[in-house]
Design an enzyme around this catalytic site. Structure first.
Site, PDB file in Angstrom:
ATOM      1  N   ARG A 252       0.851  -1.186   0.000  1.00 51.78           N
ATOM      2  CA  ARG A 252       0.000   0.000   0.000  1.00 51.78           C
ATOM      3  C   ARG A 252       0.888   1.238   0.000  1.00 51.78           C
ATOM      4  O   ARG A 252       1.876   1.316   0.739  1.00 51.78           O
ATOM      5  CB  ARG A 252      -0.927   0.006   1.220  1.00 51.78           C
ATOM      6  CG  ARG A 252      -2.112  -0.947   1.080  1.00 51.78           C
ATOM      7  CD  ARG A 252      -3.053  -0.482  -0.023  1.00 51.78           C
ATOM      8  NE  ARG A 252      -4.235  -1.324  -0.177  1.00 51.78           N
ATOM      9  CZ  ARG A 252      -4.347  -2.305  -1.039  1.00 51.78           C
ATOM     10  NH1 ARG A 252      -3.320  -2.614  -1.819  1.00 51.78           N
ATOM     11  NH2 ARG A 252      -5.473  -2.991  -1.150  1.00 51.78           N
ATOM     12  N   GLU A 281      -3.369   7.636  -5.900  1.00 51.62           N
ATOM     13  CA  GLU A 281      -3.488   6.916  -7.172  1.00 51.62           C
ATOM     14  C   GLU A 281      -4.722   7.385  -7.930  1.00 51.62           C
ATOM     15  O   GLU A 281      -5.793   7.498  -7.329  1.00 51.62           O
ATOM     16  CB  GLU A 281      -3.563   5.402  -6.923  1.00 51.62           C
ATOM     17  CG  GLU A 281      -2.297   4.844  -6.311  1.00 51.62           C
ATOM     18  CD  GLU A 281      -2.343   3.333  -6.097  1.00 51.62           C
ATOM     19  OE1 GLU A 281      -3.319   2.684  -6.540  1.00 51.62           O
ATOM     20  OE2 GLU A 281      -1.404   2.802  -5.495  1.00 51.62           O
ATOM     21  N   HIS A 300      -0.150   0.178 -10.403  1.00 51.50           N
ATOM     22  CA  HIS A 300      -0.871  -0.756  -9.523  1.00 51.50           C
ATOM     23  C   HIS A 300      -1.346  -1.988 -10.304  1.00 51.50           C
ATOM     24  O   HIS A 300      -2.532  -2.317 -10.319  1.00 51.50           O
ATOM     25  CB  HIS A 300      -2.048  -0.070  -8.850  1.00 51.50           C
ATOM     26  CG  HIS A 300      -2.437  -0.711  -7.554  1.00 51.50           C
ATOM     27  ND1 HIS A 300      -2.950  -0.008  -6.491  1.00 51.50           N
ATOM     28  CD2 HIS A 300      -2.397  -2.010  -7.138  1.00 51.50           C
ATOM     29  CE1 HIS A 300      -3.216  -0.826  -5.490  1.00 51.50           C
ATOM     30  NE2 HIS A 300      -2.889  -2.060  -5.853  1.00 51.50           N
TER      31      HIS A 300
END
Length: 337
Positions: A252, A281, A300
């Site tokens: 994370r 993000e 990601h």
């Protein structure tokens, strides 16, 4: 939920740790209904509809269903069982009633995340970005040939399914892998596992030489879930313990602040950072991370969930629930994973 009710529910679950599982099993017998949240990938619907129909369940579109498949708290309704199609469950864990069962999807994600880490560890070691740039400009330059790692040791913070898969993979490259976790519980995937608080603590103090000599590490992998305890866990003091490490974050983005990382890069404590997750993000175009040659950013993608992963997780959880067993994919609500 009031503190008094919260305390009563916790006491009840402590007295009967299977109460939520038994409630789900009973609800499934009486109302075998399933609802897909609006956030579920449309490409998964065919596989999930097939799973529902082959297990004696009924898909419904109304607000309430016994099982809701979603990663969005807004779609939970009055579900007895909520299954997250993703591994990350922080939004659900912080809002779901204590009486509901929460499970999550892992599937093949650990293997694919380990492959991601392997790819970028080797790419950095073998100067892949440099040679790609040289190829584009027809440059023959052998001034900086690839070299073996200076130190054959890796540190992985987080020893769950993701961290263990990463440790096994790095071990195949010859790394001695040290795991850091909340409990320090031994795990055969690692050469040694140490309690995180004893290795680094929650302050900027340097770690004890008797627990972890971080300066020996060539690779540092962050494989942490998002919880209040992991938010900002990688402090400037923690990174000062390292000496030119390659940091890879697949957990994370909240685990390390951008300013902390930039400071460690400038100081040479981190020689390169490969980030599949970031504080915000998508990463804003204004972020300084985009303009550093010692940072690689990917969007990601290291552990994208597959429809087959969700079906497999649901299949296993349903079998365990019907047998009166807590699913192996159940989330420890107070841990957040």
């Amino acid at each position: 939920m009031t503190p008094e009710l919260d305390a009563r529910e916790r006491d009840a679950r402590a007295a009967d740790p299977l109460s939520d599982v038994l409630s789900v099993a009973d609800a499934l017998r009486r109302h075998p209904t399933v609802r897909l949240g609006d956030d579920v990938d449309p490409g998964w619907c065919e596989a999930l509809n097939l799973w529902v129909s082959t297990h004696g369940l009924e898909r419904v579109t109304g607000r309430d269903a016994t099982l809701v498949i979603t990663g969005d708290p807004a779609h939970i309704g009055g579900a007895f069982w909520v299954h997250s199609p993703n591994a990350g469950v922080e939004r659900l864990a912080s809002t779901l009633s204590e009486s509901a069962l929460l499970t999550r999807t892992t599937g093949t994600m650990p293997a694919r995340i380990a492959e991601y880490v392997l790819t970028w560890v080797l790419a950095e070691r073998w100067h892949v970005p440099r040679y790609l740039a040289h190829t584009a400009t027809a440059t023959w330059d052998r001034s900086e040939p690839p070299l073996p790692p200076r130190r054959q040791e890796a540190v992985v913070i987080g020893t769950g399914a993701m961290g263990s898969a990463i440790a096994r993979t790095l071990g195949l490259l010859g790394y001695r892998v040290v795991g850091l976790s909340r409990t320090g519980r031994p795990d055969g995937a690692f050469d040694v596992v140490l309690p995180l608080d004893e290795a680094f603590g929650r302050t900027d103090a340097m770690p004890s030489a008797t627990t972890l000599d971080a300066s020996r590490a060539d690779v540092l992998v962050l494989a942490l879930p998002h919880t209040p305890q992991t938010d900002g866990l990688v402090t400037p003091g923690l990174l000062r313990a390292f000496d030119g490490v390659h940091l890879v974050n697949i957990g994370r983005g909240s685990a390390v602040q951008t300013a902390t990382l930039v400071g460690a890069l400038d100081a040479g404590r981190v020689r390169h950072a490969t980030l599949d997750v970031t504080e915000q993000e998508p990463l804003p175009a204004s972020s300084p991370l985009w303009r550093r040659p010692d940072v690689t950013v990917t969007p990601h993608v290291s552990g994208l969930t597959l429809a087959a992963d969700v079906v497999e997780a649901l299949d296993a959880a349903l079998t365990e629930i019907r047998a009166g067993v807590r699913p192996s994919s159940a989330v420890g609500r107070h841990r957040g994973y």
